[in-house]
Enzyme design. Structure first.
Site, PDB file in Angstrom:
ATOM      1  N   GLY A 263       0.831  -1.191   0.000  1.00 22.82           N
ATOM      2  CA  GLY A 263       0.000   0.000   0.000  1.00 22.82           C
ATOM      3  C   GLY A 263       0.861   1.234   0.000  1.00 22.82           C
TER       4      GLY A 263
ATOM      5  CD  GLU B 160       0.457   2.481   3.368  1.00 25.77           C
ATOM      6  OE1 GLU B 160       0.840   3.666   3.276  1.00 25.77           O
ATOM      7  OE2 GLU B 160       1.251   1.528   3.316  1.00 25.77           O
TER       8      GLU B 160
ATOM      9  CG  HIS C 225       7.908   4.346   7.596  1.00 24.00           C
ATOM     10  ND1 HIS C 225       8.316   4.642   6.320  1.00 24.00           N
ATOM     11  CD2 HIS C 225       6.750   3.647   7.480  1.00 24.00           C
ATOM     12  CE1 HIS C 225       7.441   4.132   5.468  1.00 24.00           C
ATOM     13  NE2 HIS C 225       6.481   3.525   6.139  1.00 24.00           N
TER      14      HIS C 225
ATOM     15  CD  GLU D 234       9.526   8.265   6.443  1.00 25.58           C
ATOM     16  OE1 GLU D 234       9.917   7.378   5.643  1.00 25.58           O
ATOM     17  OE2 GLU D 234       8.435   8.186   7.060  1.00 25.58           O
TER      18      GLU D 234
ATOM     19  CB  VAL E 217       6.517  10.501  17.365  1.00 29.52           C
ATOM     20  CG1 VAL E 217       5.739   9.894  18.524  1.00 29.52           C
ATOM     21  CG2 VAL E 217       5.578  10.871  16.219  1.00 29.52           C
TER      22      VAL E 217
ATOM     23  CB  THR F 189       8.063   6.349  18.652  1.00 29.34           C
ATOM     24  OG1 THR F 189       8.498   7.558  18.018  1.00 29.34           O
ATOM     25  CG2 THR F 189       6.550   6.267  18.615  1.00 29.34           C
TER      26      THR F 189
ATOM     27  CD  GLN G  32      12.166   0.817  14.874  1.00 27.95           C
ATOM     28  OE1 GLN G  32      11.578   0.573  15.929  1.00 27.95           O
ATOM     29  NE2 GLN G  32      11.844   0.226  13.727  1.00 27.95           N
TER      30      GLN G  32
HETATM   31  N1  ARG Z   1       3.927   0.829   2.701  1.00 27.70           N
HETATM   32  C1  ARG Z   1       4.258  -0.461   3.258  1.00 27.70           C
HETATM   33  C2  ARG Z   1       4.598  -1.409   2.120  1.00 27.70           C
HETATM   34  O1  ARG Z   1       3.998  -1.326   1.069  1.00 27.70           O
HETATM   35  C3  ARG Z   1       3.113  -1.020   4.046  1.00 27.70           C
HETATM   36  C4  ARG Z   1       3.527  -1.842   5.203  1.00 27.70           C
HETATM   37  C5  ARG Z   1       2.322  -2.424   5.892  1.00 27.70           C
HETATM   38  N2  ARG Z   1       2.701  -3.464   6.845  1.00 27.70           N
HETATM   39  C6  ARG Z   1       1.859  -4.412   7.249  1.00 27.70           C
HETATM   40  N3  ARG Z   1       2.210  -5.284   8.147  1.00 27.70           N
HETATM   41  N4  ARG Z   1       0.662  -4.549   6.754  1.00 27.70           N
HETATM   42  O2  ARG Z   1       5.476  -2.232   2.257  1.00 27.70           O
HETATM   43 ZN    ZN Z   2       4.672   3.228   5.399  1.00 25.89          ZN
HETATM   44 CA    CA Z   3      10.571   8.915  18.055  1.00 25.21          CA
END
Ligand code: ARG
Ligand code: ZN
Ligand code: CA
Length: 255
Positions: free
Chosen positions: A124, A164, A173, A177, A189, A192, A195
């Site tokens: 997505g 999404e 993320h 990024e 944020v 969080t 990482q």
């Molecule tokens: N934009 C990410 C992708 O396309 C979506 C990750 C969604 N993760 C999930 N566990 N559903 O890789």
């Molecule tokens: Zn994403």
């Molecule tokens: Ca953070």
């Protein structure tokens, strides 16, 4: 509150054949997941490890299929388009009738969600606040939509849309990024932990990627890249960031 909390959704189903279509029940299963995850009523929220439990945030948002179309006529909130394309790239072609897709409904009033085949294993993608109104919304792959029908493990619990829509509400993320992994990058944020980069699969707690974060990665956060059954929380400050986005950039939803 001074921001929308009950968000009307239009789901644009793009299918290539009867065999690849998505049932109304599968659409309903996706809306159900969003309502659980964004209310904080998802059953797996109880799996959050103790050191992160006090950071759990409940967005207090709900979603419903639109009951009125942009012209004010009754609607199921689902549009169905038969298209020649088996799948699409990450290029917004699914968002335009002229390129085999379906045009957006007024993106200031509706959350537009397109479901279609996506090339390259992409699950997505989403548009952040402030982008082109004509392409605003989220796209979910047929194979990662809802929790029945065409949804395929390990992405068959509807969490791709949860993730999404997090982006749509201005969440980055969780690792930041940066293209080159670093412990200094931020998702803007505070609660969080930093990482190093994305996690995948089904990590076991604790998983420490950056020395300054004593409890390690909050990999069970919806904004990481783990399997659907391994992500089950937003943090409190992520929730604040989403509320700010609703107030500042998406205040017309539901109007
Ligand atoms: N934009 C990410 C992708 O396309 C979506 C990750 C969604 N993760 C999930 N566990 N559903 O890789
Ligand atoms: Zn994403
Ligand atoms: Ca953070």
């Amino acid at each position: 509150s001074d921001y929308p909390t009950d968000i009307p959704v239009v789901v644009h189903v793009l299918d290539h054949s009867d065999a690849t279509t998505i049932s109304d029940a599968q659409v309903a299963s996706q809306i159900e997941v969003l309502n659980e995850d964004y209310a904080g009523t998802n059953a797996d929220l109880s799996k959050v490890p103790a050191p992160f439990a006090q950071l759990v945030g409940r967005p207090g948002l709900s979603f419903h299929l639109a009951t009125q179309d942009p012209a004010g006529q009754p609607t199921t909130g689902i549009t169905r388009t038969r298209t020649a394309a088996v799948d699409f790239g990450v290029d917004d072609t699914m968002k335009k009738r002229s390129s085999g897709g379906a045009d957006a409904w007024d993106t200031t009033r509706y959350l537009n969600l397109w479901v279609c085949g996506l090339r390259g294993g992409v699950l997505g993608y989403a548009q952040f606040p402030g982008g082109d109104p004509a392409t605003d919304g989220v796209v979910i792959a047929t194979a990662a939509f809802g929790r029945r029908g065409s949804a395929k493990a390990p992405f068959d619990l509807g969490r791709t849309a949860t993730h999404e829509i997090g982006h749509y509400l201005n969440l980055s993320h969780i690792w930041g990024e940066a293209r080159v992994p670093t412990c200094d990058d931020t998702d803007f944020v505070g609660d969080t932990p930093n990482q190093l980069g994305p996690n995948s699969g089904k990590p076991r707690f604790p998983k420490v990627s950056c020395p300054a974060a004593p409890n390690g990665d909050m990999f069970m956060n919806y904004m990481d890249y783990v399997d659907d059954d391994s992500m089950f929380m937003f943090s409190q400050q992520q929730v604040e960031r989403m509320h700010a986005a609703l107030q500042l950039s998406r205040s017309g939803l539901g109007a």
